[in-house]
Design an enzyme around this catalytic site. Structure first.
Site, PDB file in Angstrom:
ATOM      1  N   LYS A  36       0.851  -1.202   0.000  1.00 21.58           N
ATOM      2  CA  LYS A  36       0.000   0.000   0.000  1.00 21.58           C
ATOM      3  C   LYS A  36       0.879   1.240   0.000  1.00 21.58           C
ATOM      4  CE  LYS A  36      -3.758   2.125   2.716  1.00 21.58           C
ATOM      5  NZ  LYS A  36      -4.579   1.985   3.932  1.00 21.58           N
TER       6      LYS A  36
ATOM      7  N   SER B 264      -9.442   1.958   3.080  1.00 22.44           N
ATOM      8  CA  SER B 264      -8.584   2.642   2.140  1.00 22.44           C
ATOM      9  C   SER B 264      -7.568   1.728   1.452  1.00 22.44           C
ATOM     10  CB  SER B 264      -7.831   3.765   2.859  1.00 22.44           C
ATOM     11  OG  SER B 264      -7.036   3.223   3.892  1.00 22.44           O
TER      12      SER B 264
ATOM     13  N   SER C  87      -9.557  -0.198   7.466  1.00 25.67           N
ATOM     14  CA  SER C  87      -9.044  -0.143   6.098  1.00 25.67           C
ATOM     15  C   SER C  87      -8.355  -1.398   5.571  1.00 25.67           C
ATOM     16  CB  SER C  87      -8.088   1.034   5.937  1.00 25.67           C
ATOM     17  OG  SER C  87      -8.826   2.194   5.713  1.00 25.67           O
TER      18      SER C  87
END
Ligand code: GLN
Length: 500
Positions: A78, A153, A177
Site C-alpha cells: 500500500k 482505504s 481499512s
C-alpha cells in the site's frame, strides 16, 4: 505456470521443490498486471525492473540453500508505506514525486526475507476513506464487478490480491481499512494489535490507531505474512517488545472448547439482509466445528463513530501539518512568500476529504473546544475499550459482520460523507480499543446491477463477497487466526475467484 490463483504457501512449496522460480512467479504477476490492471487499477506504480531484479536475487539465494519464509514471493505494498527509492505518495497529490530515502520497517523485513516488491497500491488519500475514491490519482475497481468500489482505504491492495496480480499485500487499518476492503473483495485481511507491528515508515494518519497488516487469499497466507512483519522495532516506541508466537502453529481444524461471542449491537437495522444471513450461517458453522456461541454486549458501540471522527481527524490535523511544500513532494512555484507557498501548496495538494478532516480535527483541538470534543472522545474511547475487555472476559473471541453491506457502486456515496462513514460501524471500535481482528469471506450476495440481458450478466453472476470478522483481545492474533482458519477450512468461499 499460471500464478493465479496460487497462494503464498503453495508458491513456497513450488519454489522449494524447484518446480517454479521466483523469476517465473514475478513474470507471471507482472503479466497479469499488464493484462488486467487497466481495468482494475489497483496499482499506482509498478516497479517491473526492480521486481525482476529482486526475483533473480531470490533465486540465487535459494540456489545457495537459503529458505527464508518469504523468499521469492511477489507482493504489493500500500502506498502509505515508505519504499526506499520507490515513489510513495499516500494517494495524495501533495506527495507527488516524494521518493523515500528509507524503507518502512515492515517493507525492510519483507525485503530481508527475500520478498519481491512488485509496486505500490492505490489508496484513499492518506488512508482517509472507505472506497479508494478519495485517491488523488484514480479510482480502483472491484474485481468482482468493475462498477463497484473495492472498499478502502487499502482498496488497491485488496483488489490486487483478489485479481491475482500479486500473491499477497500489505495494507494499513486505522478504522477498518484492511478488513473492509478484504470483505468487499473476497480476500482475507488482518489488523494486528496496536504495537504488534512497527509503524516506522508508515506515513501517519492517526498515530494512536494506525497499524499495518496483511491481505491475502487465505488465512494461512495471512499468518505467514504477519509472521514476517510482526515484532519489536526500536525505531517505533509504540511497538511492543514481546516475543512473536508461531502463527502457523495456531491453525487448527476444530474449535472445540472455544467460546465465541456474538455482539447484540452488531446486527443493526438497515443491514443488508444477505450480509446478516451469511454471517449468521457462518456463526452456525463455527458452532458445528465445536465452538460454544454466547451472546455478548458492546454497549458503547453507538459512540464509536463520533469518537473515531473526533480522534482520527484530530491526530490527522497534527500529522499533516508537515506538508508545507518545503520538505516533501509537491510545491507550488508561483508563491509570493513562504506563507503563501505553504497555503497554496496545501490548497492545491490536498483533496476535499483530507481538507475536511484537517478542519474537523483542528476545530476539535482548538482552545475552548478541546475539553468538549477531544478530551470527551478520549474518555468514551476508554469506555469502548472496556466494553471489549468485559466481553472478552466471557469468550475467547468475537464474531461479527465486517460491514453492513456488500461493495457499493462507484460514485454512489461520494457526495454524502456521513453515509460513507456509517459503513465503518463494525470495524472502528476495534481500532479504538487497539485490539486485533481478521476478516474472512463468508458468502456472496447478488450484484445489485445484475439483470438479464445485461451484457455483463455472465461476469457478475458470482455476485459480491461478504466478510465476517473474528475479533480478539491484545496479542490474541493466534486465537483469531485459529478461528478464521477452522471456519475457512470448513467452507469454500475463499476458493472462488473473480471472473477477470
Ligand atoms: N474508513 C475510515 C476512514 O475513513 C478508516 C480508514 C482507515 O482505516 N485507514 O477514516
Amino acid at each position: 505456470m499460471d500464478l493465479y490463483p496460487l497462494t503464498i504457501h503453495e508458491a513456497l512449496e513450488h519454489l522449494r521443490r524447484g518446480s517454479v522460480s521466483s523469476e517465473q512467479l514475478t513474470e507471471a504477476a507482472l503479466h497479469r498486471i499488464e493484462t488486467i490492471d487497466g481495468q482494475v487499477r489497483a496499482f499506482l506504480r509498478v516497479d517491473a525492473e526492480g521486481a525482476l531484479r529482486q526475483a533473480r536475487e531470490a533465486d540465487r539465494r535459494r540456489a545457495k540453500g537459503e529458505d527464508t519464509p518469504m523468499l521469492g514471493i511477489p507482493l504489493a505494498i500500500k502506498d502509505v508505506l515508505c519504499t526506499k527509492g520507490l515513489e510513495t505518495t499516500c494517494g495524495s497529490r501533495i506527495l507527488q514525486g516524494f521518493v523515500p530515502p528509507y524503507d518502512a520497517t515492515v517493507v525492510a523485513r519483507l525485503k530481508q526475507m527475500g520478498a519481491v516488491i512488485l509496486g505500490k497500491t492505490n489508496t484513499d488519500e492518506f488512508a482517509m476513506g472507505s472506497s479508494t475514491e478519495n485517491s488523488g490519482y484514480f479510482v480502483t475497481h472491484n474485481p468482482w464487478n468493475l462498477a463497484m468500489v473495492p472498499g478502502g482505504s487499502s482498496g488497491g491492495s485488496a483488489a490486487a490480491v483478489a485479481a491475482g496480480e500479486c500473491l499477497g499485500a500489505l495494507g494499513t487499518d486505522t478504522g477498518g481499512s484492511i478488513r473492509q476492503p478484504a470483505a468487499f473483495c473476497g480476500v482475507v485481511g488482518l489488523k494486528p494489535t496496536y504495537g504488534r507491528v512497527s509503524r516506522y515508515g508508515l506515513v501517519a494518519f492517526a498515530s494512536s490507531l494506525d497499524q499495518a497488516g496483511p491481505l491475502a487469499q487465505d488465512v494461512t497466507d495471512c499468518a505467514l505474512l504477519l509472521q514476517a512483519i510482526a515484532g519489536y522495532d526500536p525505531r517505533d516506541s509504540t511497538s511492543v517488545n514481546r516475543p512473536v508466537p508461531d502463527y502457523q502453529e495456531a491453525l487448527r481444524p476444530r474449535l472445540d472448547g472455544m467460546r465465541l461471542g456474538v455482539p447484540r449491537e452488531y446486527f443493526v437495522e438497515g443491514m443488508q439482509p444477505e450480509v446478516a444471513d451469511a454471517v449468521r450461517e457462518a456463526i452456525a458453522v463455527c458452532r458445528r466445528l465445536g465452538a460454544e456461541i454466547v451472546e455478548i454486549s458492546l454497549p458503547h458501540t453507538e459512540y464509536a463513530l463520533p469518537v473515531y471522527y473526533l480522534i482520527a481527524p484530530a491526530e490527522a490535523s497534527a500529522n499533516l501539518a508537515r506538508y508545507d511544500g518545503v520538505k516533501y513532494g509537491f510545491s507550488v512555484t508561483d508563491a509570493e512568500d513562504i506563507f503563501d507557498a505553504s497555503a497554496k501548496t496545501r490548497e492545491q495538494g490536498f483533496g476535499a476529504e483530507v481538507k475536511r478532516r484537517i478542519m474537523l480535527g483542528t476545530y476539535a483541538l482548538s482552545a475552548g473546544y478541546y475539553d468538549a470534543y477531544y478530551l470527551k472522545a478520549q474518555k468514551v474511547r476508554t469506555l469502548i475499550k472496556r466494553d471489549f475487555d468485559q466481553a472478552l472476559a466471557q469468550c475467547d473471541a468475537i464474531l461479527a459482520p465486517t460491514t453492513p453491506t456488500t461493495a457499493f457502486p462507484i460514485g454512489s456515496k461520494v457526495d454524502d460523507p456521513l453515509q460513507m462513514y456509517l459503513g465503518d460501524i463494525f470495524t472502528l471500535s476495534l481500532n479504538l480499543a487497539g485490539y486485533c481482528g481478521i476478516s474472512v469471506p463468508c458468502g456472496f450476495a447478488p450484484s445489485p446491477d445484475r439483470h438479464e440481458g445485461d451484457e455483463a450478466w455472465g461476469r457478475h453472476a458470482e455476485g459480491l463477497p461478504i466478510g465476517i470478522q473474528v475479533l480478539g483481545g491484545p496479542f490474541q492474533e493466534p486465537t483469531v487466526l485459529r478461528v478464521a482458519y477452522a471456519y475457512e477450512r470448513a467452507t469454500e468461499w475463499h476458493c472462488r475467484k473473480p471472473p477477470l
